[in-house]
Write a protein that holds these residues in place. Structure first.
Motif, short mmCIF file in Angstrom:
data_model
loop_
_atom_site.label_atom_id
_atom_site.label_comp_id
_atom_site.label_asym_id
_atom_site.label_seq_id
_atom_site.Cartn_x
_atom_site.Cartn_y
_atom_site.Cartn_z
N SER A 77 0.22 -1.70 -0.07
CA SER A 77 -0.05 0.24 -0.20
C SER A 77 1.09 1.23 0.32
CB SER A 77 -1.37 -0.33 1.63
OG SER A 77 -0.23 0.29 2.18
N VAL A 78 0.35 2.44 -0.90
CA VAL A 78 0.83 3.25 -0.25
C VAL A 78 0.41 4.52 0.66
CG1 VAL A 78 0.88 5.88 -1.29
CG2 VAL A 78 1.28 3.81 -2.86
N ILE A 79 1.12 4.61 1.12
CA ILE A 79 1.04 5.53 2.89
C ILE A 79 1.68 6.88 3.44
CG2 ILE A 79 1.93 3.19 4.51
CD1 ILE A 79 4.48 4.05 4.41
N ALA A 80 2.40 7.05 1.78
CA ALA A 80 3.46 8.72 1.92
C ALA A 80 3.11 9.02 0.41
CB ALA A 80 3.85 9.08 2.54
N ARG A 81 2.91 10.48 -0.17
CA ARG A 81 3.08 11.45 -1.12
C ARG A 81 4.18 12.03 -1.30
NH1 ARG A 81 -0.40 8.68 -4.96
NH2 ARG A 81 -1.70 7.50 -4.15
N PRO A 82 4.96 12.48 -1.65
CA PRO A 82 5.28 14.14 -2.27
C PRO A 82 5.03 14.72 -2.35
CG PRO A 82 6.36 12.22 -3.61
CD PRO A 82 5.08 11.53 -3.42
N ALA A 127 -0.48 8.97 10.67
CA ALA A 127 -1.45 9.14 10.15
C ALA A 127 -2.70 9.51 9.32
CB ALA A 127 -2.68 8.87 12.34
N VAL A 128 -3.69 9.82 8.79
CA VAL A 128 -4.51 10.73 8.60
C VAL A 128 -5.63 11.28 9.70
CG1 VAL A 128 -6.52 10.94 6.47
CG2 VAL A 128 -4.39 9.01 6.44
N THR A 129 -5.11 12.35 9.89
CA THR A 129 -6.23 12.77 11.18
C THR A 129 -6.98 14.31 10.89
OG1 THR A 129 -4.09 14.71 11.27
CG2 THR A 129 -4.30 12.53 12.21
N LEU A 130 -7.96 14.40 10.71
CA LEU A 130 -8.69 15.02 10.98
C LEU A 130 -8.98 16.26 12.25
CD1 LEU A 130 -11.41 13.65 8.27
CD2 LEU A 130 -10.12 15.57 8.05
N VAL A 141 -9.05 7.44 9.93
CA VAL A 141 -9.43 8.58 10.38
C VAL A 141 -9.24 8.59 11.58
CG1 VAL A 141 -9.94 9.99 9.64
CG2 VAL A 141 -9.82 9.69 7.47
N VAL A 142 -8.10 9.67 12.50
CA VAL A 142 -8.26 9.68 13.89
C VAL A 142 -8.65 11.28 13.61
CG1 VAL A 142 -6.55 9.63 15.38
CG2 VAL A 142 -5.77 8.11 13.74
N LEU A 143 -9.41 11.50 14.14
CA LEU A 143 -9.64 13.13 14.98
C LEU A 143 -9.62 12.81 16.20
CD1 LEU A 143 -13.67 12.06 15.02
CD2 LEU A 143 -12.19 12.81 13.21
N VAL A 144 -8.23 14.62 16.40
CA VAL A 144 -8.17 15.45 16.97
C VAL A 144 -8.08 16.31 17.95
CG1 VAL A 144 -5.54 13.56 16.21
CG2 VAL A 144 -6.49 16.19 14.94
N ASP A 145 -7.76 16.78 18.38
CA ASP A 145 -8.67 18.19 19.19
C ASP A 145 -6.96 18.88 18.73
OD1 ASP A 145 -6.19 17.68 20.54
OD2 ASP A 145 -6.89 17.64 22.82
N GLY A 184 1.01 8.10 15.21
CA GLY A 184 0.50 7.32 13.83
C GLY A 184 -0.82 6.37 14.30
N ILE A 185 -0.01 5.50 13.42
CA ILE A 185 -1.29 4.67 13.57
C ILE A 185 -0.33 3.03 13.36
CG2 ILE A 185 -3.39 5.50 12.92
CD1 ILE A 185 -2.81 3.55 10.31
N VAL A 186 -0.70 2.54 13.97
CA VAL A 186 -0.15 0.59 13.75
C VAL A 186 -1.27 -0.29 13.03
CG1 VAL A 186 0.95 -1.80 14.79
CG2 VAL A 186 1.46 0.70 16.06
N ARG A 187 -1.00 -1.24 12.33
CA ARG A 187 -2.18 -1.83 11.38
C ARG A 187 -2.05 -3.09 12.21
NH1 ARG A 187 -1.34 0.22 5.25
NH2 ARG A 187 -2.24 2.23 6.02
N ILE A 188 -3.28 -3.99 12.25
CA ILE A 188 -3.18 -5.04 13.29
C ILE A 188 -2.33 -6.02 12.58
CG2 ILE A 188 -4.37 -6.85 14.07
CD1 ILE A 188 -4.60 -4.21 16.14
N SER A 189 -2.75 -6.15 10.92
CA SER A 189 -1.92 -7.26 10.05
C SER A 189 -0.86 -6.59 10.37
CB SER A 189 -1.89 -6.61 8.62
OG SER A 189 -1.95 -5.44 8.53
N ASP A 190 0.11 -5.51 10.22
CA ASP A 190 1.70 -5.86 10.83
C ASP A 190 2.00 -6.24 12.04
OD1 ASP A 190 1.69 -4.60 8.73
OD2 ASP A 190 2.02 -2.36 9.64
#
Length: 349
Positions: free
Chosen positions: A16-21, A218-221, A243-247, A324-330
């Motif tokens: 999977s793609v995890i980041a882009r330039p 992580a992708v955050t909003l 998607v993680v919601l953050v303050d 960030g996040i950690v995927r359970i599959s990892d």
């Protein structure tokens, strides 16, 4: 100095793609994308002080992105008399929330102990070593030294400028987690295809990692984001699993699992009911783990809620900010592929 950013950063374990330039348009505005971004920054720019970095801070602000969603990949020389200044500058960038990385490791004039002291998120092997590695045992030795350093400080290893499968196999055998380059460029359909590895490509067994070594951006909003904003993020990037919601302090307040969230939106009247409402109404409490948590303990934490066993874990720092996040599959891959290493380990909890 050649740029390492020839395409998207690909997770070699999942494809999977995890980041882009990070891309700037002619007016200097950042082209925002749902995925985290990575930016190649010369060390000398960082050494120039806060004024030199101010345009980047402003571009992120205008794009509505947080520094935690951007990996700064530093490259270029650092003179001995500049070491103290660079440490201070890196501390400042980390305080802003940026993820830090070093590129060109193994050939650039940045001392290895300076890289280690910086505790980076990412260490990129020099492209010159990647190019020589399949045919030159000396390049292989240098690349393995970089990987050993990265593992010792809990950093991911990036293999840049991958042009063929022989280079990819070599990078996998060293333990590189991320890669970029022409071989991994998107095809005409926009998808990235990663050649499958073989048993010979697998890295040598090591003691199991802590979750910070499996960390993905992580992708955050913001916590007040509308559900339709989350729909847009999930819809534009199929590799986003949560998607993680953050303050305002980047502390996680909610977590949107891709499957459950999109199922709710796609249900009858779902978009009408939730689209213009806060996304937090459909969010679950974030399952957080400190960055120093061993993988086995993280697996135990994931299994406590049977309804959310496969939800991403949110990794936090010492003041509960989202790293960030950690995927359970990892986690499963790490634990199940090295069972002998875990047999006698006891994890409290």
């Amino acid at each position: 100095m050649s740029s390492l950013l020839t395409g998207p950063l690909v997770d070699l374990d999942t494809g999977s793609v995890i980041a882009r330039p990070a891309m700037l348009d002619p007016s200097g505005n950042l082209r925002a994308a749902p995925l985290p971004m990575v930016l190649d920054v010369p060390v000398q720019v960082v050494l120039s002080g806060a004024v030199a970095m101010a345009p980047l801070h402003e571009a992120l602000r205008r794009a509505g992105r947080h520094p935690r969603e951007l990996i700064l990949l530093l490259s270029g020389p650092c003179a001995p008399q500049e070491r103290r200044l660079l440490r201070v500058a890196l501390d400042g960038l980390r305080a802003h929330g940026y993820l830090l990385g070093f590129g060109g490791a193994g050939t650039e004039h940045v001392p290895l102990d300076l890289i280690a002291d910086a505790s980076p998120y990412l260490v990129g092997i020099a492209p010159e070593l990647i190019a020589r590695a399949p045919r030159d045992h000396r390049a292989v030795a240098a690349a393995r030294a970089v990987v050993t350093l990265a593992r010792g400080v809990g950093a991911h290893v990036l293999a840049p400028a991958i042009e063929d499968e022989a280079q990819l196999a070599a990078a996998r055998s060293w333990g590189a987690r991320m890669a970029t380059g022409p071989l991994l460029s998107p095809g005409p359909d926009g998808l990235v295809r990663v050649p499958l590895g073989t048993a010979d490509d697998q890295p040598e067994a090591t003691l199991g990692p802590r979750v910070q070594e499996l960390l993905l951006p992580a992708v955050t909003l913001p916590e007040a984001a509308k559900a339709e904003q989350a729909v847009e993020a999930f819809g534009r990037e199929p590799t986003i699993t949560s998607v993680v919601l953050v303050d305002e302090y980047q502390r996680p307040l909610g977590s949107l699992d891709r499957g459950r969230f999109l199922l709710s939106i796609a249900s009858r009247y779902g978009h009408a009911l939730y689209g213009s409402k806060p996304a937090r109404r459909l969010a679950d409490p974030p399952r957080t783990v400190p960055r120093t948590t061993p993988a086995v303990a993280a697996m135990q934490a994931a299994g406590r809620d049977t309804g959310r066993v496969y939800d991403d874990l949110v990794v936090t720092d010492e003041v509960n900010r989202c790293l960030g996040i950690v995927r359970i599959s990892d986690l499963i891959r790490q634990v199940t592929t090295r069972p002998a290493l875990w047999a006698d380990r006891r994890v409290p909890g």
